[in-house]
Design a protein around this motif. Structure first.
Motif, PDB file in Angstrom:
ATOM      1  N   ASP A  78       0.593  -1.190   0.077  1.00 53.55           N
ATOM      2  CA  ASP A  78      -0.052  -0.167   0.131  1.00 53.55           C
ATOM      3  C   ASP A  78       0.995   1.409   0.163  1.00 53.55           C
ATOM      4  O   ASP A  78       0.412   2.438  -0.382  1.00 53.55           O
ATOM      5  N   ARG A  79       2.144   1.445   0.161  1.00 49.38           N
ATOM      6  CA  ARG A  79       2.878   2.458   0.333  1.00 49.38           C
ATOM      7  C   ARG A  79       3.932   2.485  -1.076  1.00 49.38           C
ATOM      8  O   ARG A  79       4.436   3.394  -1.140  1.00 49.38           O
ATOM      9  N   ILE A  80       3.730   1.467  -1.905  1.00 46.04           N
ATOM     10  CA  ILE A  80       4.406   1.813  -3.283  1.00 46.04           C
ATOM     11  C   ILE A  80       3.915   2.986  -3.994  1.00 46.04           C
ATOM     12  O   ILE A  80       5.179   3.650  -4.390  1.00 46.04           O
ATOM     13  N   PRO A  81       2.940   3.413  -4.042  1.00 43.03           N
ATOM     14  CA  PRO A  81       2.505   4.562  -4.831  1.00 43.03           C
ATOM     15  C   PRO A  81       3.285   5.803  -3.967  1.00 43.03           C
ATOM     16  O   PRO A  81       3.703   6.629  -4.664  1.00 43.03           O
ATOM     17  N   GLU A  82       3.252   5.858  -2.826  1.00 40.87           N
ATOM     18  CA  GLU A  82       4.154   6.742  -2.112  1.00 40.87           C
ATOM     19  C   GLU A  82       5.679   6.849  -2.472  1.00 40.87           C
ATOM     20  O   GLU A  82       6.164   7.995  -2.256  1.00 40.87           O
ATOM     21  N   LEU A  83       6.107   5.591  -2.410  1.00 43.24           N
ATOM     22  CA  LEU A  83       7.485   5.573  -2.836  1.00 43.24           C
ATOM     23  C   LEU A  83       7.814   6.095  -4.095  1.00 43.24           C
ATOM     24  O   LEU A  83       8.766   6.699  -4.479  1.00 43.24           O
ATOM     25  N   VAL A  84       6.826   5.678  -5.304  1.00 44.66           N
ATOM     26  CA  VAL A  84       7.065   6.139  -6.379  1.00 44.66           C
ATOM     27  C   VAL A  84       7.030   7.865  -6.527  1.00 44.66           C
ATOM     28  O   VAL A  84       7.640   8.414  -7.089  1.00 44.66           O
ATOM     29  N   ALA A  85       5.827   8.276  -5.811  1.00 47.14           N
ATOM     30  CA  ALA A  85       5.660   9.771  -5.705  1.00 47.14           C
ATOM     31  C   ALA A  85       6.952  10.303  -5.131  1.00 47.14           C
ATOM     32  O   ALA A  85       7.373  11.358  -5.724  1.00 47.14           O
ATOM     33  N   ASP A  86       7.779   9.824  -4.254  1.00 49.23           N
ATOM     34  CA  ASP A  86       8.838  10.385  -3.909  1.00 49.23           C
ATOM     35  C   ASP A  86      10.011  10.287  -4.885  1.00 49.23           C
ATOM     36  O   ASP A  86      10.584  11.370  -4.852  1.00 49.23           O
ATOM     37  N   ALA A  87       9.961   9.294  -5.368  1.00 50.17           N
ATOM     38  CA  ALA A  87      10.860   9.161  -6.764  1.00 50.17           C
ATOM     39  C   ALA A  87      10.808  10.279  -7.511  1.00 50.17           C
ATOM     40  O   ALA A  87      11.886  10.933  -8.325  1.00 50.17           O
ATOM     41  N   ARG A  88       9.609  10.417  -8.020  1.00 45.48           N
ATOM     42  CA  ARG A  88       9.178  11.602  -8.896  1.00 45.48           C
ATOM     43  C   ARG A  88       9.640  12.987  -8.524  1.00 45.48           C
ATOM     44  O   ARG A  88      10.159  13.712  -9.235  1.00 45.48           O
ATOM     45  N   THR A  89       9.518  13.222  -7.209  1.00 45.79           N
ATOM     46  CA  THR A  89       9.580  14.501  -6.607  1.00 45.79           C
ATOM     47  C   THR A  89      11.095  14.725  -6.702  1.00 45.79           C
ATOM     48  O   THR A  89      11.405  15.741  -6.967  1.00 45.79           O
ATOM     49  N   SER A  90      12.036  13.812  -6.758  1.00 45.69           N
ATOM     50  CA  SER A  90      13.308  13.860  -6.479  1.00 45.69           C
ATOM     51  C   SER A  90      13.937  14.016  -8.044  1.00 45.69           C
ATOM     52  O   SER A  90      15.063  13.885  -8.138  1.00 45.69           O
TER      53      SER A  90
END
Length: 394
Positions: free
Chosen positions: A264-276
């Motif tokens: 359930d936290r994979i989308p959050e992980l991807v979003a952080d990577a995109r922000t970076s």
């Protein structure tokens, strides 16, 4: 025990045994003197008060070597006891000491020599009364020899038992030490793995954003502000996650485990990577809810893959695929294209993928990673996903 005490204690033990042997021979010597004719000790029986004690002293001196030459000393003292009733105690001590080795043939030979030598005393001294039948003359020496042998065998058995217990205690201590060392090594590996999983990802993203600020001079004020905010947020999140990891490591092993990241936290992980600054796309076709172990392992696989992509291929498109159903497997695939711009080789420990492979292997899965023909990199993981619900219904 103090090193000086051990030799002193051994010396006292040696001394009191020799004193006991000398004292044990006194009753035999006195009993012989009683049955001799009056005045014999100063005439034909002068050996009783001269040679007999000297032979006994010699036998006591020979006993000092009974530990090094047990059989030879026992035979010499047994034969000498035939010429000295005062040496009977020394002969019994030598027989007892040799019997502690528990060798039946040697015990039998020395016992027979001792019993036979005891009959020589009857020939040395003219007794005033008949000594009875032959079996009675052999009874007392045989009985005393039997008691000495029994005591020696018991002492030998006790020594073997004590040695066995000492060896078992030392073995248990070595095993305990090995278990403690293994537990420390496992705990260090656990700490290293958790710290790597958490900090490597966050710090890599922060380093990526800092690298963009350093190399790109044409960024607008708003873009600079966004990157700086991302660095600050990433650093703050790294500290928060470090706090969480330390809380997990300090938690009571028998208590409930704190919540860990899952699917359930994979989308959050991807979003952080995109922000970076990473160009990440995610395709998810997961049916059902996997176990906490499988979900956490999947999350760590993606986290490590994104960390490596940020290090080695900044700016390259990254495509993530997560698919699976209960009763089959959970397939994870991360593919990144070649780096768009040449970069300096970032510092790396080389243990990230090794730790990840170990984590996947603990779940019964398989991890593979290799370069692709287009110069990119592909990391795949296959995690078993048993259908627990189906098993419970059946």
């Amino acid at each position: 025990m103090n090193e000086d005490v051990v030799p002193r204690l051994a010396g006292w033990q040696q001394t009191w045994r020799l004193v006991a042997a000398a004292a044990l021979g006194v009753p035999f010597w006195l009993s012989t003197a009683v049955v001799l004719p009056r005045g014999c000790a100063t005439d034909s029986c002068s050996w009783l008060v001269t040679g007999d004690p000297l032979v006994a002293l010699g036998c006591l001196a020979v006993l000092l070597w009974r530990r090094r030459f047990p059989l030879a000393v026992a035979l010499v003292v047994a034969v000498a006891s035939g010429a000295s009733t005062l040496a009977v105690g020394a002969a019994l001590l030598a027989l007892c000491s040799m019997s502690a080795r528990r060798r039946p043939v040697e015990i039998g030979v020395v016992a027979c020599v001792y019993v036979a030598a005891s009959q020589l005393a009857l020939m040395l001294y003219p007794v005033t009364s008949p000594s009875g039948p032959m079996w009675l003359q052999l009874a007392l020496p045989a009985l005393s020899a039997g008691i000495a042998v029994a005591m020696g065998v018991a002492v030998g058995a006790r020594r073997v038992e004590v040695l066995s217990l000492r060896q078992r205690a030392e073995s248990a201590e070595r095993e305990q030490t090995a278990r403690e060392a293994q537990a420390r090594a496992l705990e260090r590996n656990r700490i290293a793995r958790e710290m790597h999983d958490v900090l490597a990802h966050r710090i890599s993203l922060v380093a990526l954003q800092a690298g963009v600020l350093d190399h790109r001079r044409t960024l607008t004020t708003e873009e600079n502000r966004t990157l700086i905010r991302g660095i600050a947020d990433g650093s703050h999140q790294a500290l928060e996650e470090l706090r969480d990891v330390l809380g997990v490591l300090r938690a009571d092993p028998d208590g409930p485990e704190p919540p860990q990241p899952s699917l359930d936290r994979i989308p959050e992980l991807v979003a952080d990577a995109r922000t970076s600054g990473l160009d990440v796309s995610l395709t998810t076709t997961v049916t059902g809810e996997p176990s906490d172990v499988v979900g956490r392992t999947c999350y760590r696989v993606l986290q490590e893959a994104l960390t490596n992509a940020a290090k080695h291929a900044p700016g390259a498109p990254v495509h993530i695929t997560v698919a699976g159903t209960a009763g089959d497997e959970l397939h994870v695939s991360v593919h990144n294209s070649p780096a768009t711009t040449p970069t300096d080789r970032p510092p790396t420990s080389g243990f990230g993928l090794l730790g990840l492979a170990e984590r996947v292997a603990l779940t019964g899965g398989e991890l593979s990673h290799h370069s692709t023909h287009d110069g990119g990199y592909l990391l795949t993981a296959h995690l078993p996903w048993p259908d627990h619900d189906h098993g419970e219904r059946s």
